[in-house]
Design a protein around this motif. Structure first.
Motif, PDB file in Angstrom:
ATOM      1  N   CYS A  53       0.840  -1.130   0.054  1.00  0.00           N
ATOM      2  CA  CYS A  53      -0.048  -0.084   0.066  1.00  0.00           C
ATOM      3  C   CYS A  53       0.822   1.358   0.002  1.00  0.00           C
ATOM      4  CB  CYS A  53      -0.734   0.011   1.369  1.00  0.00           C
ATOM      5  SG  CYS A  53      -1.809  -1.381   1.594  1.00  0.00           S
ATOM      6  N   ILE A  63       0.264   5.015  -6.226  1.00  0.00           N
ATOM      7  CA  ILE A  63       0.017   3.790  -7.010  1.00  0.00           C
ATOM      8  C   ILE A  63       0.827   3.465  -8.189  1.00  0.00           C
ATOM      9  CG2 ILE A  63      -1.698   4.566  -8.201  1.00  0.00           C
ATOM     10  CD1 ILE A  63      -2.044   1.358  -6.909  1.00  0.00           C
ATOM     11  N   GLU A  78       2.979  -0.315  -8.724  1.00  0.00           N
ATOM     12  CA  GLU A  78       2.708  -1.127  -9.925  1.00  0.00           C
ATOM     13  C   GLU A  78       3.863  -1.444 -10.644  1.00  0.00           C
ATOM     14  OE1 GLU A  78      -0.015  -2.782 -11.054  1.00  0.00           O
ATOM     15  OE2 GLU A  78      -1.857  -1.280 -10.249  1.00  0.00           O
ATOM     16  N   ARG A 116      -2.387  -1.745  -3.703  1.00  0.00           N
ATOM     17  CA  ARG A 116      -3.644  -0.659  -3.291  1.00  0.00           C
ATOM     18  C   ARG A 116      -3.114   0.692  -3.374  1.00  0.00           C
ATOM     19  NH1 ARG A 116      -5.927  -4.743  -4.630  1.00  0.00           N
ATOM     20  NH2 ARG A 116      -7.851  -5.559  -4.127  1.00  0.00           N
ATOM     21  N   LEU A 167      -3.101   3.848  -1.049  1.00  0.00           N
ATOM     22  CA  LEU A 167      -3.573   4.461   0.069  1.00  0.00           C
ATOM     23  C   LEU A 167      -3.010   5.358   0.784  1.00  0.00           C
ATOM     24  CD1 LEU A 167      -5.510   3.677   2.731  1.00  0.00           C
ATOM     25  CD2 LEU A 167      -3.399   2.175   3.512  1.00  0.00           C
ATOM     26  N   THR A 215     -10.528   4.941   5.248  1.00  0.00           N
ATOM     27  CA  THR A 215     -10.418   3.947   4.424  1.00  0.00           C
ATOM     28  C   THR A 215      -9.332   2.728   4.823  1.00  0.00           C
ATOM     29  OG1 THR A 215     -10.564   5.605   2.915  1.00  0.00           O
ATOM     30  CG2 THR A 215      -9.416   4.042   2.008  1.00  0.00           C
ATOM     31  N   VAL A 233      -9.276  -1.116   2.963  1.00  0.00           N
ATOM     32  CA  VAL A 233      -8.082  -1.559   2.043  1.00  0.00           C
ATOM     33  C   VAL A 233      -7.412  -2.684   2.783  1.00  0.00           C
ATOM     34  CG1 VAL A 233      -5.526  -0.961   1.202  1.00  0.00           C
ATOM     35  CG2 VAL A 233      -7.737   0.733   0.878  1.00  0.00           C
ATOM     36  N   GLU A 246      -9.803  -5.740   2.001  1.00  0.00           N
ATOM     37  CA  GLU A 246      -9.545  -6.058   0.498  1.00  0.00           C
ATOM     38  C   GLU A 246      -8.385  -6.866   0.258  1.00  0.00           C
ATOM     39  OE1 GLU A 246      -9.525  -2.676  -1.961  1.00  0.00           O
ATOM     40  OE2 GLU A 246     -11.687  -2.003  -1.463  1.00  0.00           O
ATOM     41  N   LEU A 247      -7.401  -6.397   0.773  1.00  0.00           N
ATOM     42  CA  LEU A 247      -6.108  -7.034   0.553  1.00  0.00           C
ATOM     43  C   LEU A 247      -6.038  -8.414   1.150  1.00  0.00           C
ATOM     44  CD1 LEU A 247      -3.707  -4.195   0.838  1.00  0.00           C
ATOM     45  CD2 LEU A 247      -3.907  -5.485  -1.372  1.00  0.00           C
ATOM     46  N   GLU A 297      -7.964 -10.858  -0.989  1.00  0.00           N
ATOM     47  CA  GLU A 297      -7.186 -11.151  -2.374  1.00  0.00           C
ATOM     48  C   GLU A 297      -5.881 -12.131  -1.900  1.00  0.00           C
ATOM     49  OE1 GLU A 297      -4.918  -8.991  -5.973  1.00  0.00           O
ATOM     50  OE2 GLU A 297      -6.146  -7.869  -4.577  1.00  0.00           O
TER      51      GLU A 297
END
Length: 249
Positions: free
Chosen positions: A33, A37, A41, A59, A61, A68, A72, A75-76, A79
């Motif tokens: 995070c 971003i 990537e 993500r 963040l 938030t 997040v 979500e991670l 995943e």
């Protein structure tokens, strides 16, 4: 125990990116995070090219957006199929002499380094309490050992708060499957901390990161890194006369 699934905040550069590379070399799956971003990537592509057997989730963040953070993290967690370790690393190094008209810099540092670290710890501990296992890692600083003067005052105070938070959680959770480690790095060559220290004490980034990861893997309650000379300095700093400490401004 191998902590296979590791979340790192502030992972787009510096110590966060360095720890991501080191854990990737160990074959760990990563959740990364940061605000930038595009940097995440690029780091994800680098890590997967070098270590195709791992999973890397990213993500965007801003840890100062406290509502938030848990979203997040969840979500991670989904995943990666769970989180075994969360490294609260995101931080900033702004600062000015208190009362000189730059309260904005000092308040931003206090917010990101302590209040937002607390928000991340809340999110991580919620997951770990539900799982009944996990490893929370708080990245503090050797500046937490004693208050520092001048433009470093707010930064040192914010990191002292992080260290106190880690100590409190470690006491509460002793003897349970949830472990808490506070890592206190000295001067390591990054864009932020590399500018702040005496060059004679400045550790190269690879050495600093390796010592941090080794300390994290040991899962002790607190670690000063690199161990030499910071373990010794950590014992000496509280004893120094204030006149000597004043020279650190």
């Amino acid at each position: 125990m191998t902590r296979q699934r590791i979340l790192i905040t502030g992972a787009s550069s510096g110590l966060g990116a360095g720890m991501a590379r080191e854990f990737a070399r160990k074959g760990r799956d990563l959740a990364l995070c940061a605000r930038r971003i595009e940097n995440l990537e690029a780091l994800r592509s680098e890590l997967l090219a070098a270590h195709p057997g791992i999973t890397v989730a990213v993500r965007g963040l801003d840890v100062d957006d406290h509502t938030t953070v848990p979203e997040v993290f969840e979500e991670l967690r989904a995943e990666l199929g769970g989180l075994d370790r969360v490294i609260v690393n995101a931080g900033i190094g702004k600062g000015a002499r208190i009362g000189t008209g730059r309260a904005d810099a000092n308040l931003a540092t206090a917010t990101t380094n302590f209040v937002s670290a607390l928000a991340q710890a809340e999110a991580a501990m919620g997951i770990f309490r539900q799982q009944q296992t996990g490893h929370l890692v708080l990245i503090s600083s050797m500046s937490a050992v004693r208050g520092l003067p001048g433009k470093k005052a707010a930064y040192a105070a914010s990191k002292a708060g992080v260290t106190a938070l880690g100590e409190g959680l470690a006491i509460e959770l002793r003897g349970t499957p949830i472990k808490v480690t506070t890592v206190q790095p000295g001067y390591i060559a990054t864009d932020m901390s590399g500018r702040a220290g005496d060059t004679k004490l400045l550790a190269p980034l690879d050495k600093g990161v390796a010592s941090m990861v080794a300390a994290i893997e040991r899962e002790g309650v607190r670690a000063s890194v690199p161990e030499w000379p910071w373990r010794v300095l950590g014992a000496v700093m509280p004893l120094l006369p204030r006149g000597i400490m004043a020279r650190m401004s």
